[in-house]
Design a protein around this motif. Structure first.
Motif, mmCIF file in Angstrom:
data_model
loop_
_atom_site.group_PDB
_atom_site.id
_atom_site.type_symbol
_atom_site.label_atom_id
_atom_site.label_comp_id
_atom_site.label_asym_id
_atom_site.label_seq_id
_atom_site.Cartn_x
_atom_site.Cartn_y
_atom_site.Cartn_z
ATOM 1 N N ASN A 97 0.868 -1.155 0.003
ATOM 2 C CA ASN A 97 -0.147 0.046 -0.030
ATOM 3 C C ASN A 97 0.893 1.112 0.092
ATOM 4 O OD1 ASN A 97 -1.976 2.081 0.766
ATOM 5 N ND2 ASN A 97 -3.060 0.578 1.709
ATOM 6 N N ASP A 98 0.962 2.061 -1.022
ATOM 7 C CA ASP A 98 1.380 3.400 -1.258
ATOM 8 C C ASP A 98 0.977 4.296 -0.117
ATOM 9 O OD1 ASP A 98 1.162 3.538 -4.674
ATOM 10 O OD2 ASP A 98 2.731 2.675 -3.586
ATOM 11 N N MET A 99 0.066 4.013 0.547
ATOM 12 C CA MET A 99 -0.240 5.002 1.668
ATOM 13 C C MET A 99 0.115 4.824 2.996
ATOM 14 S SD MET A 99 -2.188 7.084 -0.127
ATOM 15 C CE MET A 99 -2.954 8.002 1.334
ATOM 16 N N PHE A 100 0.897 3.546 3.039
ATOM 17 C CA PHE A 100 1.464 3.200 4.380
ATOM 18 C C PHE A 100 2.558 4.415 4.508
ATOM 19 C CE2 PHE A 100 -1.299 -0.069 4.535
ATOM 20 C CZ PHE A 100 -0.684 -1.295 4.602
ATOM 21 N N ASP A 101 2.597 4.714 6.023
ATOM 22 C CA ASP A 101 3.692 5.613 6.142
ATOM 23 C C ASP A 101 4.252 5.488 7.574
ATOM 24 O OD1 ASP A 101 1.819 8.732 7.118
ATOM 25 O OD2 ASP A 101 1.712 6.907 7.969
ATOM 26 N N TYR A 102 3.960 4.446 8.175
ATOM 27 C CA TYR A 102 4.288 4.163 9.541
ATOM 28 C C TYR A 102 4.968 2.398 9.426
ATOM 29 C CZ TYR A 102 4.503 2.848 14.472
ATOM 30 O OH TYR A 102 4.825 2.262 15.785
ATOM 31 N N PHE A 103 6.057 2.539 9.989
ATOM 32 C CA PHE A 103 6.698 1.048 9.847
ATOM 33 C C PHE A 103 7.375 0.534 11.140
ATOM 34 C CE2 PHE A 103 5.823 1.172 5.187
ATOM 35 C CZ PHE A 103 6.182 2.803 5.250
ATOM 36 N N ALA A 104 7.058 -0.713 11.561
ATOM 37 C CA ALA A 104 7.450 -1.083 12.903
ATOM 38 C C ALA A 104 7.916 -2.584 12.961
ATOM 39 C CB ALA A 104 6.232 -0.890 13.850
ATOM 40 N N TRP A 105 8.812 -2.864 13.835
ATOM 41 C CA TRP A 105 9.187 -3.997 14.105
ATOM 42 C C TRP A 105 8.888 -4.368 15.618
ATOM 43 C CZ3 TRP A 105 10.857 -7.872 10.785
ATOM 44 C CH2 TRP A 105 11.232 -7.277 9.243
ATOM 45 N N TYR A 106 7.951 -5.731 15.846
ATOM 46 C CA TYR A 106 7.738 -6.202 16.961
ATOM 47 C C TYR A 106 8.357 -7.301 17.338
ATOM 48 C CZ TYR A 106 3.950 -2.489 17.915
ATOM 49 O OH TYR A 106 3.116 -1.648 17.965
ATOM 50 N N LYS A 107 8.737 -7.674 18.560
ATOM 51 C CA LYS A 107 9.277 -9.036 18.855
ATOM 52 C C LYS A 107 8.655 -9.800 19.607
ATOM 53 C CE LYS A 107 13.901 -10.015 21.238
ATOM 54 N NZ LYS A 107 14.987 -9.360 21.929
ATOM 55 N N LYS A 108 8.492 -10.965 19.717
ATOM 56 C CA LYS A 108 7.466 -11.923 20.221
ATOM 57 C C LYS A 108 8.310 -13.071 20.898
ATOM 58 C CE LYS A 108 3.328 -14.496 20.016
ATOM 59 N NZ LYS A 108 3.762 -15.623 21.055
ATOM 60 N N TYR A 109 8.313 -13.190 22.187
ATOM 61 C CA TYR A 109 8.917 -14.339 22.725
ATOM 62 C C TYR A 109 7.792 -15.434 22.863
ATOM 63 C CZ TYR A 109 13.048 -11.862 24.104
ATOM 64 O OH TYR A 109 14.368 -11.150 24.299
ATOM 65 N N PRO A 110 8.111 -16.799 22.797
ATOM 66 C CA PRO A 110 7.191 -17.915 22.825
ATOM 67 C C PRO A 110 6.247 -17.778 24.352
ATOM 68 C CG PRO A 110 9.222 -18.949 22.386
ATOM 69 C CD PRO A 110 9.650 -17.261 22.887
ATOM 70 N N ASP A 111 4.979 -17.666 24.000
ATOM 71 C CA ASP A 111 3.953 -17.511 25.220
ATOM 72 C C ASP A 111 4.110 -16.248 25.732
ATOM 73 O OD1 ASP A 111 5.017 -20.973 26.290
ATOM 74 O OD2 ASP A 111 3.370 -20.335 24.944
ATOM 75 N N ASN A 112 4.443 -15.276 25.202
ATOM 76 C CA ASN A 112 4.279 -13.704 25.386
ATOM 77 C C ASN A 112 3.543 -13.191 24.298
ATOM 78 O OD1 ASN A 112 5.706 -12.822 28.167
ATOM 79 N ND2 ASN A 112 6.935 -14.469 27.204
ATOM 80 N N SER A 113 3.323 -12.005 24.482
ATOM 81 C CA SER A 113 2.602 -10.910 23.509
ATOM 82 C C SER A 113 3.976 -10.188 22.760
ATOM 83 C CB SER A 113 1.737 -10.308 24.229
ATOM 84 O OG SER A 113 2.129 -9.417 25.419
ATOM 85 N N ALA A 134 13.760 -15.077 18.872
ATOM 86 C CA ALA A 134 12.343 -14.605 18.983
ATOM 87 C C ALA A 134 11.825 -14.760 17.694
ATOM 88 C CB ALA A 134 12.306 -13.365 19.735
ATOM 89 N N VAL A 135 10.454 -14.509 17.769
ATOM 90 C CA VAL A 135 9.699 -14.134 16.335
ATOM 91 C C VAL A 135 9.500 -12.583 16.226
ATOM 92 C CG1 VAL A 135 7.464 -14.399 15.242
ATOM 93 C CG2 VAL A 135 8.183 -16.239 16.549
ATOM 94 N N TYR A 136 9.882 -12.283 15.002
ATOM 95 C CA TYR A 136 9.825 -10.727 14.803
ATOM 96 C C TYR A 136 8.942 -10.507 13.602
ATOM 97 C CZ TYR A 136 14.239 -10.292 17.143
ATOM 98 O OH TYR A 136 15.366 -10.292 18.295
ATOM 99 N N LEU A 137 8.145 -9.657 13.989
ATOM 100 C CA LEU A 137 6.927 -9.213 13.337
ATOM 101 C C LEU A 137 7.096 -8.036 12.715
ATOM 102 C CD1 LEU A 137 4.342 -10.465 15.804
ATOM 103 C CD2 LEU A 137 4.289 -11.458 13.700
ATOM 104 N N CYS A 138 7.008 -7.583 11.270
ATOM 105 C CA CYS A 138 6.861 -6.333 10.696
ATOM 106 C C CYS A 138 5.506 -5.902 10.797
ATOM 107 C CB CYS A 138 7.820 -6.215 9.379
ATOM 108 S SG CYS A 138 6.707 -7.126 8.296
ATOM 109 N N ALA A 139 5.250 -4.824 10.759
ATOM 110 C CA ALA A 139 4.010 -4.075 10.860
ATOM 111 C C ALA A 139 3.900 -2.640 10.042
ATOM 112 C CB ALA A 139 3.535 -3.782 12.152
ATOM 113 N N ALA A 140 2.998 -2.468 9.266
ATOM 114 C CA ALA A 140 3.037 -1.007 8.628
ATOM 115 C C ALA A 140 1.533 -0.732 8.488
ATOM 116 C CB ALA A 140 3.544 -1.286 7.114
ATOM 117 N N GLY A 141 1.272 0.753 8.290
ATOM 118 C CA GLY A 141 0.160 1.113 8.330
ATOM 119 C C GLY A 141 -0.073 2.704 7.796
ATOM 120 N N PRO A 142 -1.099 3.147 7.408
ATOM 121 C CA PRO A 142 -1.265 4.700 7.075
ATOM 122 C C PRO A 142 -1.071 5.622 8.394
ATOM 123 C CG PRO A 142 -3.153 3.305 6.217
ATOM 124 C CD PRO A 142 -2.345 2.525 7.203
#
Lengths: 114, 112
Positions: B27-43, B86-94
């Motif tokens: 999506n061209d409109m995305f202008d915020y980009f993040a990385w989240y980290k998740k350990y097993p059995d954690n949020s 850990a598990v690394y989750l990328c995230a993006a949005g407008p």
């Protein structure tokens, strides 16, 4: 600050039963998000409230799923006539105002539909 | 369709090494980009984020690079440590009154 609180931590329902999941956001946070996590789909967006008003429910399955935020201290996600494919971890998150700020996630509710 | 995609389901690196996690978006409109980290059995917890007005942000061993023309952003981790496993989750949005979309995650293992 206890963080985002979700109850119950685990819920087991029989096929066709109703499940209600609860979320208490961090005090002072005006944005509340619901996500569903599965191995296959990853973290799927369901719905988003801001100042208790529904902003975006584009991720909610049109049938059987509903979400409400009757007051600023809690939100509920209700699944009617649960099906095995609804089994997932349901995560609630809150942020100060918007989605482009730090989201604080709860520990999630693991729903198992037998 | 998947609007935010992580190309590698898993990655293994030796302790002390440099690693790069990649994320593509549509999506061209995305202008915020993040990385989240998740350990097993954690949020998931926010690791680092960047807005589209910059193409790089560094925080200790973690750097996020943004390539808007290529609709791509990456997380570089230097001097990797076993606790980075850990598990690394990328995230993006407008941003604003719009949802944040997550990738499916990359399982990172750092071997001592």
């Amino acid at each position: 600050n206890a963080g985002v609180i979700q109850t119950p931590r685990h819920k087991v329902t029989g096929k066709g039963q109703e499940a209600t999941l609860w979320c208490e956001p961090i005090s002072g946070h005006s944005a509340v998000f619901w996500y569903r996590q599965t191995i296959v789909q990853g973290l799927e967006f369901l719905t988003y409230f801001r100042n208790q008003a529904p902003i975006d429910d584009s991720g909610m399955p049109k049938e059987r799923f509903s979400a409400q935020m009757p007051n600023q201290s809690h939100s509920t996600l209700k699944i009617q006539s649960t099906q095995p494919q609804d089994s997932a971890v349901y995560l609630c998150a809150s942020s100060l105002r918007y989605s482009n700020e730090r989201l604080f996630f709860g520990h999630g509710t693991k729903l198992s539909v037998l | 369709g998947q609007q935010v995609k992580q190309s590698s389901p898993s990655l293994t690196v030796q302790e002390g090494g440099i690693l790069i996690l990649n994320c593509d978006y549509e999506n061209d409109m995305f202008d915020y980009f993040a990385w989240y980290k998740k350990y097993p059995d954690n949020s998931p917890t926010l690791l680092i984020s960047v807005r589209s007005n910059v193409d790089k942000r560094e925080d200790g061993r973690f750097t996020v690079f943004l390539n808007k023309s290529g609709k791509h952003f990456s997380l570089h981790i230097t001097a990797s440590q076993p606790e980075d496993t850990a598990v690394y989750l990328c995230a993006a949005g407008p941003g604003g009154n719009n949802k944040l979309t997550f990738g499916q995650g990359t399982v990172l293992s750092v071997i001592p």
